[in-house]
Design an enzyme around this catalytic site. Structure first.
Site, PDB file in Angstrom:
ATOM      1  CB  SER A 183      -0.937   0.017   1.214  1.00  0.00           C
ATOM      2  OG  SER A 183      -0.248   0.402   2.380  1.00  0.00           O
ATOM      3  N   GLY A 184       0.166   2.398  -0.163  1.00  0.00           N
ATOM      4  CA  GLY A 184       0.817   3.694  -0.113  1.00  0.00           C
ATOM      5  C   GLY A 184       0.726   4.339   1.254  1.00  0.00           C
ATOM      6  CG  ASP A 185      -0.964   6.055   4.815  1.00  0.00           C
ATOM      7  OD1 ASP A 185      -0.297   5.843   5.842  1.00  0.00           O
ATOM      8  OD2 ASP A 185      -1.497   7.152   4.572  1.00  0.00           O
ATOM      9  CG  ASP A 186       0.173   3.750   8.688  1.00  0.00           C
ATOM     10  OD1 ASP A 186       1.406   3.895   8.531  1.00  0.00           O
ATOM     11  OD2 ASP A 186      -0.540   4.597   9.261  1.00  0.00           O
TER      12      ASP A 186
END
Length: 466
Positions: A257-260
């Site tokens: 993903s692009g975050d947590d």
């Protein structure tokens, strides 16, 4: 020779639905079909629904072009309140749809070759109210765009399949977000609110508009065997975000993903404090994560209802910013406490351990500067990390240090860098058998960190056949 008989596709489809449905049951480990004792998770014969229908029976067309929003809504409406529960089968095809709600005692089942495509027609995305514990949308003030799959005040809900796909077609949303063309906060692929006994399993979520899976104000939630995929530069495409939830089990998931990859939350500043629902009794195990700019497991930053009793084990991460990150700030209030993490294998990380009391974004100017969060009883053990920039960046709050931090049996291979190996301010705790040697605030006391021996009720839930 007898000629081939013409196959009745609807009869065949119903047969397939029945066969698939009969293989799924979500029930207590005590005995299938019986309640768990001692206040545990109740048995749910959710896979054995009495009523089973296919999306095609309600006008669904899986051509990748036709909108199926009304077909989904009609099918769910048909099954709502059905005695013995209902199952909606989504067959092979590419099924474009706008937002739709689920119902109680209900299973959404995607065929292995089914792709549910979120529509890119913005006229199909209504604006809904912000969450009570946030007071506004996360991207922007005011309301938020609808989520794709939703439900509120439900019980006994399963979203599953033979690894079918739910595709948010998020690029159009990401582009508009980056160019500041959106006037409201993006929605999520799946959000269930105020719901109990939820199973999400055996699906692939791709290219979400923002967060992927968001149970909020829920209890007894299991997320098992799902894959989440998004470009690592996509904005805020968090994987699984339990939010003000009690009794959550996340296991055997693979997330890029692009975050947590996982972010545990419980509301934002004064709004989260007012709602007052903690995230608690959470188990995370056998997780694999890739997220170059974010955490494998994050706690916060919106944690104003409190976060407690989190247990994570057998975690693998590759090319991620940090292993476990605690994010909070003055104004958040409440606590992050009783966190236990063990057996992490990390490869190419910026920080192995990261915690900060200065993650200072606020929903508005009404936050309380006297709402000081408490962070304590944080336990990390049995960690191996390779190709690491810093072993730890631990930054508490002046006058309210993070206390009772324990780190044991850790080996971090730190690459040559101008950055310090450890950076510790306003933290108190102990270590044992940690390499490289930690900062003075975490002296070696030769004691292994704790991990609870008891089991949470949500751990004793099994999947059984009908």
């Amino acid at each position: 020779m007898e000629p081939f008989r013409k196959i009745n596709l609807k009869v065949l489809e119903r047969t397939v639905v029945a066969l698939l449905a009969s293989t799924f049951l979500f029930s207590a480990a005590v005995e299938c079909g019986r309640d768990a004792v001692g206040g545990g998770v109740a048995a749910l014969e959710s896979g054995c629904r009495a009523h089973r229908v296919s999306l095609t029976e309600f006008g669904g067309v899986g051509d990748g072009v036709t909108s199926n929003t009304e077909a989904f809504r009609a099918a769910v409406g048909h099954l709502e309140g059905a005695s013995g529960g209902g199952l909606l089968y989504v067959p092979a095809g590419r099924w474009v749809t706008g937002p739709f709600n689920l119902t109680s005692h209900f299973t959404l089942f995607l065929d292995k070759d089914a792709v549910l495509l979120a529509t890119t027609d913005f006229d199909e995305w209504p604006i809904i109210d912000p969450l009570p514990s946030y007071g506004r949308g996360r991207d922007l003030s005011g309301g938020r765009y609808s989520n794709l799959i939703m439900g509120s005040n439900l019980t006994d809900v399963i979203i599953t399949g033979n690894n079918g796909t739910i595709d948010g077609q998020g690029k159009v949303w990401w582009d508009k977000f980056h160019s500041k063309e959106l006037n409201s906060t993006r929605g999520y692929l799946l959000e269930l609110m105020y719901s109990d006994h939820v199973l999400i399993s055996n699906l692939t979520f791709v290219n979400s508009m923002a967060w992927n899976v968001h149970p909020v104000y829920c209890s007894n939630v299991i997320v098992s065997g799902i894959t989440i995929l998004a470009p690592t530069d996509s904005p805020n495409t968090d994987g699984i975000n339990p939010d003000s939830c009690s009794g959550v089990r996340i296991e055997d998931c693979y997330i890029v993903s692009g975050d947590d990859c996982i972010a545990i939350k419980s509301g934002w500043d004064q709004y989260g404090i007012k709602v007052g629902l903690p995230s608690e009794h959470i188990v995370i195990r056998r997780l694999t994560c890739i997220s170059p700019t974010s955490a494998v497991i994050a706690l916060g930053s919106e944690m104003s209802g409190g976060i407690r009793n989190v247990r994570a084990e057998d975690i693998t991460a590759i090319n991620s910013e940090s292993g476990v990150r605690i994010k909070t700030a003055i104004g958040r209030g409440n606590y992050v406490k009783d966190v236990y993490v063990r057996r992490m294998n990390l490869y190419t990380m910026k920080w192995v351990f990261w915690m900060t009391g200065n993650y200072g974004s606020h929903p508005d100017d009404m936050w309380d500067p006297k709402a000081i969060p408490e962070v304590k009883e944080i336990h990390y053990s049995d960690v191996v990390a390779e190709n690491v920039t810093m072993a730890g960046k631990l930054e508490g709050i002046e006058g309210a240090p993070f206390k009772n931090i324990c780190i044991s049996n850790v080996t971090a291979q730190v690459v040559q860098s101008k950055k310090p190996i450890w950076n510790c301010t306003y933290v108190e705790g102990v270590t044992s058998s940690v390499s490289p040697t930690p900062c003075e605030a975490l002296p070696d006391k030769g004691q292994a960190c704790a991990f609870p021996d008891d089991r949470l009720p949500v751990e004793d839930v099994n999947f059984c056949g009908c």
